[in-house]
Design an enzyme around this catalytic site. Structure first.
Site, PDB file in Angstrom:
ATOM      1  N   LYS A  10      28.476 103.114  87.809  1.00  6.87           N
ATOM      2  CA  LYS A  10      29.433 103.966  86.989  1.00  6.87           C
ATOM      3  C   LYS A  10      29.146 104.072  85.532  1.00  6.87           C
ATOM      4  CE  LYS A  10      33.350 103.054  85.342  1.00  6.87           C
ATOM      5  NZ  LYS A  10      33.179 101.867  85.021  1.00  6.87           N
ATOM      6  N   GLY A 143      31.236  97.099  81.867  1.00  5.48           N
ATOM      7  CA  GLY A 143      32.048  98.486  82.170  1.00  5.48           C
ATOM      8  C   GLY A 143      31.034  99.227  82.875  1.00  5.48           C
ATOM      9  N   GLY A 145      31.047  99.204  86.229  1.00  6.21           N
ATOM     10  CA  GLY A 145      31.251  99.343  87.648  1.00  6.21           C
ATOM     11  C   GLY A 145      30.678  98.519  88.388  1.00  6.21           C
ATOM     12  N   SER A 146      30.284  97.155  88.286  1.00  3.75           N
ATOM     13  CA  SER A 146      29.494  96.200  88.950  1.00  3.75           C
ATOM     14  C   SER A 146      30.262  95.750  90.114  1.00  3.75           C
ATOM     15  CB  SER A 146      28.930  95.199  88.397  1.00  3.75           C
ATOM     16  OG  SER A 146      30.073  94.571  87.374  1.00  3.75           O
ATOM     17  N   ASP A 204      36.443 103.864  90.008  1.00  3.35           N
ATOM     18  CA  ASP A 204      34.884 103.119  90.111  1.00  3.35           C
ATOM     19  C   ASP A 204      34.363 103.138  91.662  1.00  3.35           C
ATOM     20  OD1 ASP A 204      35.390 102.628  87.429  1.00  3.35           O
ATOM     21  OD2 ASP A 204      35.023 100.570  87.353  1.00  3.35           O
TER      22      ASP A 204
END
Length: 391
Positions: A10, A143, A145-146, A204
């Site tokens: 994301k 940043g 969203g992993s 997320d």
């Protein structure tokens, strides 16, 4: 007998940091995915362990099911259809399993993700032996969203082979779930995110599960659907950032300059609401798309200016902005700032021109040592596919 699940990363399109202070923010799924495959062994495999392989970091771990039963006595007592939080006692037990892996300092950041994996797997499938493989197109800790994409893909794969969902195993190719099944995936993924982040917002994992875009304010999430194609150049500065410190810095500035920062947050709120309205409004032709892109670009630049007012930009972010500005492309940081990732709006209406410009921009940014990825915005959420099942 294997299931494969994928879940998107994301970006925060507008509103990061200000959302903590009551402003609206808009987040979107991107078509860069984390993949999880799950296979239960056959009797011939003679496998009595839970194995997981993280292909991107070249790590593989294994726990005999007897060990899991010993350390986690509550195994199998939970229902996959009723997500629950990990107790303090179980958290400590899982932490002991992870500590025994003796992760190198460079890989220690993976510890919370491994803990989430153990919790989700054992909560849904107890002590059943299995082989799980994880790989991702998302850079870790940047940043995008992993961690949420991992939790969503993992939850989807686990639930699809549980008794909680009734699915068509003979379906060819990628398929998604109905809303009630997606909601169950999202709830489990949120529990995984809590193992990793402590007190996540839920944004997320919700974006990763359902896809498209989400507008959120003061804890309320509203799913929104885009009516126009959007593409972004995502630039990873490769500069690590301390999200907690950046959030605290904005709060401290808000205390010191209450009136001014209140105006900043109000302006961000207006920007986010305007972005959401543009994205959802109908598109009649290419000219309308061009006009919308120009408006979105201006709003992104305005939001970036306000993020600079909040003190969360960084010299690497400014380098990306300066580089893309030469080609009249709108750019802003996404997420916490202080490094991390930066997004640049790409014109969708003129692909030939865009391709030429983008090649030049990417070449310049890569010379600076940055990583560049092109991503579609507002696309599909979590999906699964099956192989090895007889119809």
């Amino acid at each position: 007998m294997e299931v494969r699940a994928r879940a998107p990363g994301k970006i925060i399109l507008t509103g990061e940091h200000a959302v903590v202070h009551g402003s609206t923010a808009v987040a979107a799924a991107i078509d860069l995915y984390t993949y999880v495959s799950l296979r239960f062994p056959t009797p011939e495999d003679n496998n009595d362990a839970l194995q997981v392989q993280f292909k991107d970091v070249d790590l593989e771990f294994s726990w005999p099911v007897g060990k899991l039963k010993e350390v986690l006595p509550e195994l199998g007592s939970k229902s996959a259809s009723s997500p629950s939080s990990c107790s303090l006692e179980t958290t400590k037990a899982i932490a002991s399993l992870v500590e025994e892996l003796n992760l190198a300092d460079a890989k220690i950041g993976l510890a919370s993700g491994i803990s989430a994996f153990i919790w989700l797997y054992t909560s849904i499938h107890g002590d059943k032996p299995a082989k799980v493989v994880v790989n991702s197109e998302l850079p870790l800790g940047s940043g995008l969203g992993s961690s949420a994409a991992l939790c969503v893909a993992l939850s989807a794969a686990l639930l699809s082979l549980s008794d909680s969902l009734k699915l068509d195993f003979s379906h060819q190719g990628w398929q998604t779930f109905g809303d009630s099944e997606l909601d169950l995936v999202n709830k489990w993924a949120f529990e995984g995110e809590k193992m990793i982040h402590g007190r996540p917002s839920g944004i997320d994992n919700t974006v990763s599960t359902f896809g498209n875009m989400i507008k959120f304010r003061s804890g309320e999430l509203t799913r929104i659907k885009t009516n126009m194609p959007l593409k972004m150049l995502v630039t990873n500065t490769k500069v690590g950032r301390n999200t907690r410190a950046l959030v605290s810095g904005v709060s401290e500035r808000a205390v010191r300059h209450g009136s001014a920062m209140s105006s900043v947050f109000k302006a961000v709120d207006s920007i986010s609401n305007e972005v959401a309205a543009i994205i959802q409004s109908p598109v009649s032709d290419d000219l309308a798309i061009t006009e919308k892109e120009e408006k979105l670009g201006e709003l992104m630049e305005m939001n970036q200016g306000l993020l600079q007012c909040m003190g969360v930009s960084h010299s690497t972010i400014e380098t990306v902005i300066k580089t893309t500005l030469k080609y009249k492309l709108a750019t802003k940081l996404t997420g916490a700032g202080g490094g991390g990732c930066v997004v640049t709006l790409l014109p969708a209406h003129d692909l030939v021109l865009a391709g030429t410009v983008v090649d030049k921009v990417i070449a310049e940014l890569e010379e600076c040592g940055f990583q560049c990825l092109i991503a579609g915005i507002g696309g599909r959420g979590m999906e699964i596919s099956f192989s090895g099942f007889s119809s």
